[in-house]
Design a protein around this motif. Structure first.
Motif, PDB file in Angstrom:
ATOM      1  N   MET A  21     -13.115   6.855 -57.465  1.00  0.00           N
ATOM      2  CA  MET A  21     -13.072   5.491 -58.941  1.00  0.00           C
ATOM      3  C   MET A  21     -12.300   3.950 -57.946  1.00  0.00           C
ATOM      4  O   MET A  21     -12.488   4.519 -55.726  1.00  0.00           O
ATOM      5  CB  MET A  21     -11.336   5.302 -59.782  1.00  0.00           C
ATOM      6  CG  MET A  21     -11.703   6.735 -60.587  1.00  0.00           C
ATOM      7  SD  MET A  21      -9.966   6.718 -61.285  1.00  0.00           S
ATOM      8  CE  MET A  21     -10.036   6.271 -62.750  1.00  0.00           C
ATOM      9  N   TYR A  48     -10.074   0.725 -57.391  1.00  0.00           N
ATOM     10  CA  TYR A  48      -9.570  -0.036 -59.183  1.00  0.00           C
ATOM     11  C   TYR A  48      -9.038  -1.429 -57.678  1.00  0.00           C
ATOM     12  O   TYR A  48      -9.312  -1.859 -56.743  1.00  0.00           O
ATOM     13  CB  TYR A  48      -7.389  -0.020 -58.519  1.00  0.00           C
ATOM     14  CG  TYR A  48      -7.858   1.332 -59.553  1.00  0.00           C
ATOM     15  CD1 TYR A  48      -7.687   2.768 -59.102  1.00  0.00           C
ATOM     16  CD2 TYR A  48      -7.245   1.158 -60.615  1.00  0.00           C
ATOM     17  CE1 TYR A  48      -8.273   3.441 -60.120  1.00  0.00           C
ATOM     18  CE2 TYR A  48      -6.689   2.999 -61.327  1.00  0.00           C
ATOM     19  CZ  TYR A  48      -7.580   3.869 -61.426  1.00  0.00           C
ATOM     20  OH  TYR A  48      -7.318   4.599 -62.269  1.00  0.00           O
ATOM     21  N   GLN A  81      -6.709  -4.222 -57.157  1.00  0.00           N
ATOM     22  CA  GLN A  81      -5.320  -5.021 -57.496  1.00  0.00           C
ATOM     23  C   GLN A  81      -4.339  -6.140 -56.817  1.00  0.00           C
ATOM     24  O   GLN A  81      -4.363  -6.606 -55.450  1.00  0.00           O
ATOM     25  CB  GLN A  81      -3.834  -3.842 -56.015  1.00  0.00           C
ATOM     26  CG  GLN A  81      -3.078  -4.065 -56.620  1.00  0.00           C
ATOM     27  CD  GLN A  81      -1.932  -2.956 -56.197  1.00  0.00           C
ATOM     28  OE1 GLN A  81      -2.275  -2.140 -55.203  1.00  0.00           O
ATOM     29  NE2 GLN A  81      -0.833  -2.268 -56.923  1.00  0.00           N
ATOM     30  N   ARG A 138       1.084  -8.142 -56.029  1.00  0.00           N
ATOM     31  CA  ARG A 138       2.439  -8.375 -57.305  1.00  0.00           C
ATOM     32  C   ARG A 138       1.838  -8.034 -59.196  1.00  0.00           C
ATOM     33  O   ARG A 138       3.050  -8.329 -59.723  1.00  0.00           O
ATOM     34  CB  ARG A 138       2.848  -9.720 -57.751  1.00  0.00           C
ATOM     35  CG  ARG A 138       4.235  -9.607 -56.348  1.00  0.00           C
ATOM     36  CD  ARG A 138       5.207 -11.186 -56.017  1.00  0.00           C
ATOM     37  NE  ARG A 138       5.360 -11.296 -54.823  1.00  0.00           N
ATOM     38  CZ  ARG A 138       6.565 -10.618 -54.442  1.00  0.00           C
ATOM     39  NH1 ARG A 138       7.336  -9.569 -55.378  1.00  0.00           N
ATOM     40  NH2 ARG A 138       7.442 -10.453 -53.381  1.00  0.00           N
ATOM     41  N   LYS A 139       0.855  -7.051 -59.135  1.00  0.00           N
ATOM     42  CA  LYS A 139       0.058  -6.533 -60.009  1.00  0.00           C
ATOM     43  C   LYS A 139       0.014  -4.960 -59.597  1.00  0.00           C
ATOM     44  O   LYS A 139       0.309  -4.757 -58.633  1.00  0.00           O
ATOM     45  CB  LYS A 139      -1.162  -6.986 -60.773  1.00  0.00           C
ATOM     46  CG  LYS A 139      -0.770  -8.611 -60.090  1.00  0.00           C
ATOM     47  CD  LYS A 139       0.288  -9.607 -62.048  1.00  0.00           C
ATOM     48  CE  LYS A 139      -0.037 -10.237 -62.238  1.00  0.00           C
ATOM     49  NZ  LYS A 139       1.199 -10.573 -63.373  1.00  0.00           N
ATOM     50  N   GLY A 140      -0.141  -4.066 -60.801  1.00  0.00           N
ATOM     51  CA  GLY A 140      -0.127  -2.738 -60.673  1.00  0.00           C
ATOM     52  C   GLY A 140      -2.159  -2.801 -60.604  1.00  0.00           C
ATOM     53  O   GLY A 140      -2.779  -3.737 -61.012  1.00  0.00           O
ATOM     54  N   PRO A 141      -2.742  -1.975 -59.940  1.00  0.00           N
ATOM     55  CA  PRO A 141      -4.278  -0.905 -59.840  1.00  0.00           C
ATOM     56  C   PRO A 141      -4.949  -1.955 -61.312  1.00  0.00           C
ATOM     57  O   PRO A 141      -4.398  -0.976 -62.361  1.00  0.00           O
ATOM     58  CB  PRO A 141      -3.770   0.075 -59.141  1.00  0.00           C
ATOM     59  CG  PRO A 141      -2.817  -0.043 -58.489  1.00  0.00           C
ATOM     60  CD  PRO A 141      -1.722  -0.627 -59.012  1.00  0.00           C
ATOM     61  N   LEU A 179      -7.987  -0.953 -63.465  1.00  0.00           N
ATOM     62  CA  LEU A 179      -9.749   0.323 -62.759  1.00  0.00           C
ATOM     63  C   LEU A 179     -10.675  -1.233 -62.865  1.00  0.00           C
ATOM     64  O   LEU A 179     -11.088  -1.007 -63.603  1.00  0.00           O
ATOM     65  CB  LEU A 179      -9.285   1.250 -63.775  1.00  0.00           C
ATOM     66  CG  LEU A 179     -10.557   1.721 -64.166  1.00  0.00           C
ATOM     67  CD1 LEU A 179     -11.219   2.955 -62.317  1.00  0.00           C
ATOM     68  CD2 LEU A 179     -11.178   3.040 -64.792  1.00  0.00           C
ATOM     69  N   TYR A 221     -15.471   3.868 -62.489  1.00  0.00           N
ATOM     70  CA  TYR A 221     -15.796   5.185 -62.176  1.00  0.00           C
ATOM     71  C   TYR A 221     -17.060   6.235 -62.070  1.00  0.00           C
ATOM     72  O   TYR A 221     -17.216   5.547 -62.800  1.00  0.00           O
ATOM     73  CB  TYR A 221     -14.305   5.320 -62.565  1.00  0.00           C
ATOM     74  CG  TYR A 221     -14.627   5.718 -64.291  1.00  0.00           C
ATOM     75  CD1 TYR A 221     -14.327   5.105 -64.930  1.00  0.00           C
ATOM     76  CD2 TYR A 221     -14.987   7.002 -64.913  1.00  0.00           C
ATOM     77  CE1 TYR A 221     -14.830   4.811 -66.465  1.00  0.00           C
ATOM     78  CE2 TYR A 221     -15.558   6.572 -66.160  1.00  0.00           C
ATOM     79  CZ  TYR A 221     -15.202   5.778 -66.859  1.00  0.00           C
ATOM     80  OH  TYR A 221     -15.451   5.735 -68.113  1.00  0.00           O
ATOM     81  N   LEU A 228      -9.051  -0.720 -53.866  1.00  0.00           N
ATOM     82  CA  LEU A 228      -8.517   0.584 -53.599  1.00  0.00           C
ATOM     83  C   LEU A 228      -9.002   1.240 -53.798  1.00  0.00           C
ATOM     84  O   LEU A 228     -10.023   1.450 -55.075  1.00  0.00           O
ATOM     85  CB  LEU A 228      -6.572   0.933 -54.281  1.00  0.00           C
ATOM     86  CG  LEU A 228      -5.834  -0.191 -53.445  1.00  0.00           C
ATOM     87  CD1 LEU A 228      -4.846  -0.133 -55.314  1.00  0.00           C
ATOM     88  CD2 LEU A 228      -4.837   0.437 -52.469  1.00  0.00           C
ATOM     89  N   ALA A 241      -3.702  13.950 -59.939  1.00  0.00           N
ATOM     90  CA  ALA A 241      -3.047  12.884 -59.317  1.00  0.00           C
ATOM     91  C   ALA A 241      -4.824  12.407 -58.354  1.00  0.00           C
ATOM     92  O   ALA A 241      -4.834  13.593 -57.431  1.00  0.00           O
ATOM     93  CB  ALA A 241      -1.699  13.108 -58.625  1.00  0.00           C
ATOM     94  N   LEU A 242      -4.797  11.499 -57.978  1.00  0.00           N
ATOM     95  CA  LEU A 242      -5.643  10.431 -57.560  1.00  0.00           C
ATOM     96  C   LEU A 242      -5.083  10.526 -56.136  1.00  0.00           C
ATOM     97  O   LEU A 242      -3.774  10.091 -55.796  1.00  0.00           O
ATOM     98  CB  LEU A 242      -5.731   9.023 -57.980  1.00  0.00           C
ATOM     99  CG  LEU A 242      -7.117   9.622 -59.529  1.00  0.00           C
ATOM    100  CD1 LEU A 242      -7.081   8.122 -59.876  1.00  0.00           C
ATOM    101  CD2 LEU A 242      -8.174  10.276 -59.216  1.00  0.00           C
ATOM    102  N   PHE A 280      -5.416   7.960 -53.088  1.00  0.00           N
ATOM    103  CA  PHE A 280      -5.727   6.638 -52.897  1.00  0.00           C
ATOM    104  C   PHE A 280      -6.473   6.132 -51.683  1.00  0.00           C
ATOM    105  O   PHE A 280      -5.125   6.792 -50.192  1.00  0.00           O
ATOM    106  CB  PHE A 280      -5.346   5.641 -53.194  1.00  0.00           C
ATOM    107  CG  PHE A 280      -4.681   5.391 -54.427  1.00  0.00           C
ATOM    108  CD1 PHE A 280      -4.091   5.983 -55.181  1.00  0.00           C
ATOM    109  CD2 PHE A 280      -5.356   4.534 -55.728  1.00  0.00           C
ATOM    110  CE1 PHE A 280      -3.882   6.380 -57.111  1.00  0.00           C
ATOM    111  CE2 PHE A 280      -5.155   4.425 -56.516  1.00  0.00           C
ATOM    112  CZ  PHE A 280      -5.324   5.299 -57.717  1.00  0.00           C
ATOM    113  N   GLY A 281      -7.367   5.835 -51.157  1.00  0.00           N
ATOM    114  CA  GLY A 281      -7.397   4.806 -49.512  1.00  0.00           C
ATOM    115  C   GLY A 281      -5.976   3.207 -49.897  1.00  0.00           C
ATOM    116  O   GLY A 281      -5.225   3.740 -50.505  1.00  0.00           O
ATOM    117  N   SER A 282      -5.729   3.080 -48.433  1.00  0.00           N
ATOM    118  CA  SER A 282      -4.541   2.072 -48.069  1.00  0.00           C
ATOM    119  C   SER A 282      -4.839   0.834 -48.867  1.00  0.00           C
ATOM    120  O   SER A 282      -4.506  -0.042 -48.934  1.00  0.00           O
ATOM    121  CB  SER A 282      -4.121   2.259 -46.549  1.00  0.00           C
ATOM    122  OG  SER A 282      -5.197   1.907 -46.314  1.00  0.00           O
TER     123      SER A 282
END
Lengths: 110, 112
Positions: B34, B36, B38, B41-44, B46, B49, B88, B99-100, B102-104
């Motif tokens: 996947m 994402y 971001q 100050r927001k959520g990831p 999508l 995928y 991400l 659980a995914l 994630f990369g940094s």
């Protein structure tokens, strides 16, 4: 369709104080996740719920963190007592397949 | 070594450029990939995928997976200033309900 809702968006507390975060997942999503995101890093899983059952909590620091998902819908994540190192963004996500994230709660512990 | 390594940013490109974002992963059990986006100050959010090796296209975005080399890419064509965000990559072992990992993240800045 409403997305994942989290509150509060921001929280500043002093160390040793308790704090709680709330999450309302997308309607019908029975899988719910809490992730922790440190600055400059990707999210890391704290706990995953399938309905009301915690099926993966291996990364949850159980000495100070707790979570619940009553009735398999909303969830609450609690920290007691908070430490300086807990300052981060706490993300909630829900899923039927792909994971969708909420806006997160930015916690600052002073 | 992290299970998912992502090219460090920040990456700065001029508007209209083609952007290439990349990740490598080490766990052969990862079957689900996947991307994402971001914003600050927001959520990831999508973006894309895919379950399989090959390309998947959605508008200006193309996700590419090479399972043989454990390499994941996201290409953005005709990049816009509104594409400026952190990207991400994430991988999972099955349909994604687990659980995914994630990369940094790579921070992208598209200059007008």
């Amino acid at each position: 369709e409403a997305g994942v809702v989290q509150s509060p968006r921001y929280k500043i507390i002093e160390k040793k104080q308790p704090v709680a975060f709330w999450c309302n997942p997308i309607s019908g999503h029975n899988t719910l996740y809490w992730y922790l995101q440190n600055l400059g890093q990707g999210p890391e899983l704290l706990i995953r719920y399938e309905n009301e059952e915690a099926v993966d909590d291996s990364q949850l620091p159980k000495d100070r963190f707790s979570a619940e998902r009553l009735k398999g819908v909303d969830s609450t994540l609690k920290i007691q007592p908070a430490e300086l190192g807990d300052s981060a963004v706490y993300l909630c996500a829900s899923s039927l397949g792909e994971q969708y994230f909420g806006p997160g709660t930015r916690l600052t512990v002073t | 070594q992290k299970e998912v390594e992502q090219d460090p940013g920040p990456l700065s490109v001029p508007e209209g450029a083609i952007v290439s974002l990349n990740c490598t992963y080490s766990n052969s059990a990862f079957q689900y990939f996947m991307w994402y986006r971001q914003y600050s100050r927001k959520g990831p959010e999508l973006l894309m995928y895919t379950y399989s090796s090959g390309n998947k296209e959605d508008g200006r975005f193309t996700a590419q997976v090479d399972k043989s080399s454990k390499y994941i890419s996201l290409f953005i064509r005709d990049s816009q200033p509104s594409d400026s965000a952190t990207y991400l990559c994430a991988t999972g072992e099955d349909t994604g309900r687990r659980a995914l990992t994630f990369g940094s993240g790579t921070r992208l800045q598209v200059q007008p």
